[in-house]
Design a protein around this motif. Structure first.
Motif, mmCIF file in Angstrom:
data_model
loop_
_atom_site.group_PDB
_atom_site.id
_atom_site.type_symbol
_atom_site.label_atom_id
_atom_site.label_comp_id
_atom_site.label_asym_id
_atom_site.label_seq_id
_atom_site.Cartn_x
_atom_site.Cartn_y
_atom_site.Cartn_z
ATOM 1 N N TYR A 38 0.828 -1.205 0.000
ATOM 2 C CA TYR A 38 0.000 0.000 0.000
ATOM 3 C C TYR A 38 0.863 1.255 0.000
ATOM 4 O O TYR A 38 0.469 2.285 -0.544
ATOM 5 N N LEU A 39 2.053 1.172 0.574
ATOM 6 C CA LEU A 39 2.952 2.324 0.592
ATOM 7 C C LEU A 39 3.389 2.716 -0.814
ATOM 8 O O LEU A 39 3.650 3.895 -1.078
ATOM 9 N N THR A 40 3.455 1.754 -1.739
ATOM 10 C CA THR A 40 3.815 2.097 -3.120
ATOM 11 C C THR A 40 2.707 2.895 -3.793
ATOM 12 O O THR A 40 2.970 3.612 -4.752
ATOM 13 N N PHE A 41 1.488 2.781 -3.297
ATOM 14 C CA PHE A 41 0.384 3.536 -3.881
ATOM 15 C C PHE A 41 0.515 5.027 -3.604
ATOM 16 O O PHE A 41 -0.148 5.836 -4.231
ATOM 17 N N LEU A 42 1.359 5.380 -2.657
ATOM 18 C CA LEU A 42 1.550 6.783 -2.312
ATOM 19 C C LEU A 42 2.582 7.469 -3.206
ATOM 20 O O LEU A 42 2.782 8.675 -3.086
ATOM 21 N N LEU A 43 3.228 6.713 -4.098
ATOM 22 C CA LEU A 43 4.174 7.313 -5.037
ATOM 23 C C LEU A 43 3.417 8.238 -5.990
ATOM 24 O O LEU A 43 2.345 7.889 -6.471
ATOM 25 N N PRO A 44 3.976 9.407 -6.279
ATOM 26 C CA PRO A 44 3.215 10.389 -7.056
ATOM 27 C C PRO A 44 2.810 9.940 -8.457
ATOM 28 O O PRO A 44 1.703 10.151 -8.882
ATOM 29 N N THR A 45 3.684 9.317 -9.212
ATOM 30 C CA THR A 45 3.336 9.008 -10.595
ATOM 31 C C THR A 45 2.847 7.582 -10.792
ATOM 32 O O THR A 45 1.886 7.354 -11.521
#
Length: 152
Positions: A86-93
């Motif tokens: 889920y933390l990767t979903f916070l990446l901007p692009t």
């Protein structure tokens, strides 16, 4: 519906995840409209927010993030991934693309095939092809020589 508020509710399929995402979007829009009607001040200058507006918008934002976290965590578990994804979903692009692929497109481990995919039937074994014959011998087919005849 429990998947909206319980991140450890259990497994959900892709269709449920998409429907819950639309519900989250609807709740967010409804919360913003409610904030406008309840807390907006018509006499304030443009671009300024009242304390009630700020608190209400913050509550709607936090609720939306928590519901998205809960549904994605349940869906990630279904695809065999841990909640740290889920933390990767916070990446901007790439975050939104990863979330849509992992949760909304990719089939989970052990999940049944989608109702939209067609199932191919097993091929039925057919009898061996026997060449047709005529009264004068084997029949010639286009592009092939007849069996038993020789050209000189």
């Amino acid at each position: 519906m429990m998947s909206l508020f319980d991140p450890f509710h259990g497994r959900i399929n892709r269709l449920q995840w998409w429907l819950l995402q639309f519900a989250i979007f609807g709740i967010a829009i409804g919360g913003m409209i409610t904030t406008i009607f309840l807390f907006a001040d018509k006499n304030s200058s443009e671009g300024s927010r009242t304390t009630g507006e700020m608190i209400s918008l913050g509550f709607v934002f936090c609720l939306m993030i928590y519901m998205n976290f809960s549904t994605c965590l349940n869906r990630l578990r279904d695809t065999g991934r841990s909640g740290f994804w889920y933390l990767t979903f916070l990446l901007p692009t790439a975050g939104t693309g990863l979330m849509v692929y992992f949760c909304g497109i990719e089939r989970g481990k052990g999940s049944s095939p989608s109702i939209w995919t067609s199932v191919r039937p097993e091929p039925v074994p057919q009898d061996q092809h026997t060449p047709r014959t005529t009264a004068n011998g084997p029949r010639r087919e286009f592009g092939r020589r007849a069996v038993g005849t020789q050209s000189r």
